[in-house]
Design a protein around this motif. Structure first.
Motif, PDB file in Angstrom:
ATOM      1  N   THR A 386       0.832  -1.210   0.000  1.00 22.53           N
ATOM      2  CA  THR A 386       0.000   0.000   0.000  1.00 22.53           C
ATOM      3  C   THR A 386       0.865   1.257   0.000  1.00 22.53           C
ATOM      4  N   GLY A 390      -0.090   2.761  -3.375  1.00 23.74           N
ATOM      5  CA  GLY A 390      -1.092   3.793  -3.172  1.00 23.74           C
ATOM      6  C   GLY A 390      -0.523   5.162  -2.884  1.00 23.74           C
ATOM      7  N   VAL A 590      -4.324  -5.256  -1.292  1.00 27.02           N
ATOM      8  CA  VAL A 590      -4.338  -3.796  -1.394  1.00 27.02           C
ATOM      9  C   VAL A 590      -5.521  -3.333  -2.220  1.00 27.02           C
ATOM     10  N   THR A 595      -6.497   1.261  -2.516  1.00 27.46           N
ATOM     11  CA  THR A 595      -5.052   1.373  -2.677  1.00 27.46           C
ATOM     12  C   THR A 595      -4.368   2.283  -1.665  1.00 27.46           C
ATOM     13  N   THR A 596      -5.098   3.139  -0.985  1.00 28.70           N
ATOM     14  CA  THR A 596      -4.478   3.998   0.023  1.00 28.70           C
ATOM     15  C   THR A 596      -5.039   3.752   1.424  1.00 28.70           C
ATOM     16  N   ALA A 601      -6.033  -2.831   3.631  1.00 30.77           N
ATOM     17  CA  ALA A 601      -5.055  -3.846   3.242  1.00 30.77           C
ATOM     18  C   ALA A 601      -5.036  -4.999   4.246  1.00 30.77           C
ATOM     19  N   SER A 651     -10.865   6.049  -3.283  1.00 30.89           N
ATOM     20  CA  SER A 651      -9.760   5.374  -2.612  1.00 30.89           C
ATOM     21  C   SER A 651      -8.489   6.165  -2.798  1.00 30.89           C
TER      22      SER A 651
END
Length: 697
Positions: A386, A390, A590, A595-596, A601, A651
């Motif tokens: 991540t 991300g 992830v 993704t962030t 995650a 995200s």
């Protein structure tokens, strides 16, 4: 002459094997270079042809012809189906395509094993080809010489079709200028489907013809895919003859290299792949605007939320201008009257998750508790992915490399008598950080798909080292029997599942808390700004390369902690625990979480471990099928991950970070239409003024 005589047969075998890879790689190059699809299921298309040809082979010319026709047709249909499957992902970039096609490969591989069996199938060829001929004084299989001739003719025919026919012109136009192709009356969608169908047909034909050379069986498709990726990287996407030469070189390394330099052969291919990719990225310009955010397609969940919000408008949250308060003279600032509510809303999922994790030992049996500990280890690996994917915008398929460094460091430390947990954690994290610092300069310059391929090469090189360095890693047998870890100095070794889980939970909580503190600090905001607006960051004097290298090193250290935890919880370590499949699982975790989203995650890792080891236990032998379905469902249903469900389909970076306009988390953009319950423009702070003559960071 003696040297030539000694290595003649391996050299000719290398040509035959290389030409087999050429036929497969030609289809992979066609799919990626023309249709723009990063197809990680191409090895499965090869396996379809190989299994079909082996099933229909009966030792006659008719059986060979029937198998070739049926295998090619089956893989062609599968390629056309792949076109339909990837069509909704056209605007979401290669990461979504890679995850989807990898999931399809897991599903297809499981179905092939269920239909044809798990054993390698025998392949019968006509008696004329099932013989040997004299080649410079050596006996050599006639079929392989025949295959060499057929592959050369196929290369010549393919080059002629692409360069001299109207069909080839349409294919080249689809890659270079699809708008112009549509203006000439051709349907780019039909050309796209035809290209993927042709790529599948090439893979299927290679499977049928290559089955007598590489018999169909478990693991064949993965091996063929990896070697084909090396061929495509080395040969490029512009010329079939360059791919031809690269395939022959790879074939020679795989056969002649093993007999000439067996110690170096396992490293040569992926080292060459990484070197070529790094050199290409060095000569390319750095990414301009955001390089980390993939354009996202429509999110059905977000679309439904938007419609419902539009039908049920809610009251706007009150806000107040500080400079309009009585007796207040200051520059315009904006505050929310209830900031505590927002902070609580952000912290609530973390507190709920922590409460559930603490209560697990009282709710689960010993085996399930052990799986939960493994999920925490995989979760830390996913969090490190991540950070890179991300926040830094470096999508990675090689984070299992520092993960492996941390894991083997802990196992060897325990075997040497260093059994105190904190010592193992610190030293493993340090070893993984040093490894990440060494390979980091090769990664941080590249962007997008090139990063995926470079990190994949690093991961495969690490896997080769694991298999070869038996004195440290145990080779293919792995490591087992080392002393148990002590939670603290002077304590006993932890053997009970509940003890191991509690230790893993404490380490994971500390690691995640430190990660969140860094990501929400000014350093984290600089990293997100690098991902979202790299050109502006460079123009304002920020050392972007240094930021990315520090992020890569920190993510490597975090992955090393995850590897250390995995060894402590499992009490054994094998190459499969740090292989490509684990890297794909971490990337999927992830995507599942967003993704962030660090917490997402962790949840994604837990879902993967539960599917792979717990749910699959009630349906033995179908673990890959269930994981493949999870891959496909995640890509389609959760394009923005679980964080998108909570955040209205976003995200992007967390609140307070910056990004390029049009990317998630960028100021002034939300990725959604304005709705009646969205905050009014007066609820948001105005942009900070930029001094004249200075660039905005």
């Amino acid at each position: 002459m003696e040297l030539l005589d000694a290595h003649l047969v391996p050299a000719v075998d290398g040509v035959a094997f290389g030409l087999l890879l050429f036929v497969v790689a030609a289809g992979l190059s066609l799919a990626f270079g023309t249709a723009g699809v990063l197809n990680l299921s191409h090895g499965m298309l090869y396996a379809i042809g190989a299994y079909t040809g082996a099933e229909l082979s009966d030792g006659t010319w008719g059986g060979l012809a029937l198998g070739l026709a049926a295998g090619t047709a089956a893989a062609c249909v599968a390629g056309a189906g792949l076109s339909a499957a990837t069509a909704p992902l056209a605007r979401r970039g290669h990461l979504a395509q890679a995850l989807l096609t990898f999931g399809l490969a897991l599903i297809g591989g499981d179905l092939l094993i269920q239909f044809f069996g798990a054993d390698e199938l025998p392949v019968r060829v006509p008696d004329v080809l099932d013989s040997s001929v004299t080649l410079l004084g050596h006996r050599y299989p006639a079929y392989r010489l025949c295959f060499i001739v057929m592959a050369v003719l196929l290369a010549a025919f393919g080059t002629w079709v692409l360069t001299r026919t109207r069909m080839g012109a349409a294919v080249r136009a689809a890659a270079d200028d699809p708008q112009m192709l549509a203006a000439t009356g051709h349907n780019p969608r039909a050309v796209h489907t035809g290209v993927l169908a042709a790529a599948g047909a090439l893979a299927g034909a290679a499977g049928v013809l290559g089955a007598p050379i590489i018999g169909p069986g478990p693991g064949t498709s993965e091996n063929v895919l990896m070697l084909s990726l090396v061929v495509v990287v080395l040969g490029g996407l512009r010329s079939l003859w360059a791919t031809f030469a690269a395939a022959v070189a790879v074939g020679e390394v795989q056969t002649l290299g093993v007999s000439v330099a067996p110690e170096l052969a396992p490293y040569l291919l992926f080292a060459a792949m990484a070197a070529v990719l790094v050199l290409r990225s060095r000569f390319a310009e750095p990414a301009g605007a955001g390089h980390g955010s993939e354009a996202s397609g429509p999110d059905p969940v977000a679309r439904l939320r938007t419609r419902l919000a539009g039908r049920r408008p809610g009251p706007k949250r009150p806000s107040v201008r500080l400079d309009r308060l009585p007796g207040r003279k200051s520059s315009p600032q904006w505050v929310n009257r209830r900031p505590g509510r927002a902070a609580w809303w952000q912290a609530a999922p973390l507190l709920v998750l922590l409460g559930v994790l603490i209560a697990l030992p009282a709710l689960l049996d010993a085996y399930s508790i052990s799986l939960a500990g493994s999920a925490l280890a995989l979760g830390l690996l996913a969090v490190s992915v991540t950070v890179l994917t991300g926040y830094a915008g470096l999508p990675t398929l090689g984070q299992t490399a520092p993960f492996a460094v941390g894991a083997y460091a802990t196992a060897n430390l325990a075997d040497a008598g260093w059994t105190v947990g904190p010592v193992q954690i610190v030293l493993s994290a340090l070893a993984a950080a040093v490894f990440a610092a060494v390979v980091g300069p090769a990664v941080i310059r590249a962007r997008g798909t090139t990063v995926l391929m470079i990190t994949l090469a690093i991961g495969e090189l690490t896997g080769a080292v694991v298999n070869q360095l038996k004195s440290v890693t145990g080779g293919a047998d792995g490591l087992v029997g080392f002393p148990a870890t002590q939670a603290l100095w002077g304590g006993e070794g932890m053997l009970e599942e509940s003890e191991l889980y509690n230790y893993a939970l404490v380490v994971a909580v500390v690691a995640v808390a430190l990660t969140l503190l860094v990501l929400r600090s000014p350093a984290g905001k600089l990293l997100t700004g690098t991902r979202g607006a790299e050109a502006r960051m460079r123009a304002s004097g920020h050392p972007v390369g240094r930021y990315l290298l520090v992020a890569h090193v920190c993510a490597g250290a975090l992955a090393g902690v995850g590897g250390s935890l995995m060894v402590t919880v499992q009490q054994y370590l094998s190459p499969a625990d740090v292989g490509f499949e684990i890297a794909a699982f971490a990337l999927l975790a992830v995507v599942i979480g967003g993704t962030t989203s660090v917490i997402g995650a962790l949840l994604g890792a837990g879902l993967i471990v539960a599917t792979r080891d717990w749910v699959a236990g009630s349906w033995p032998g179908h673990g890959p099928l269930l994981l493949g379905v999870l891959f496909v469902a995640t890509v389609y249903v959760l394009p923005r991950g679980l964080a998108g469900l909570r955040g209205g389909g976003q995200s992007g970076p967390p609140s307070g970070t910056t990004g390029a306009p049009g990317t998630p988390g960028a100021p002034g953009t939300s990725g959604q239409p304005k709705t009646s319950d969205a905050p009014d423009v007066q609820d948001q702070p105005p942009p900070a003024p930029t001094p004249a003559g200075k660039a905005s960071p």
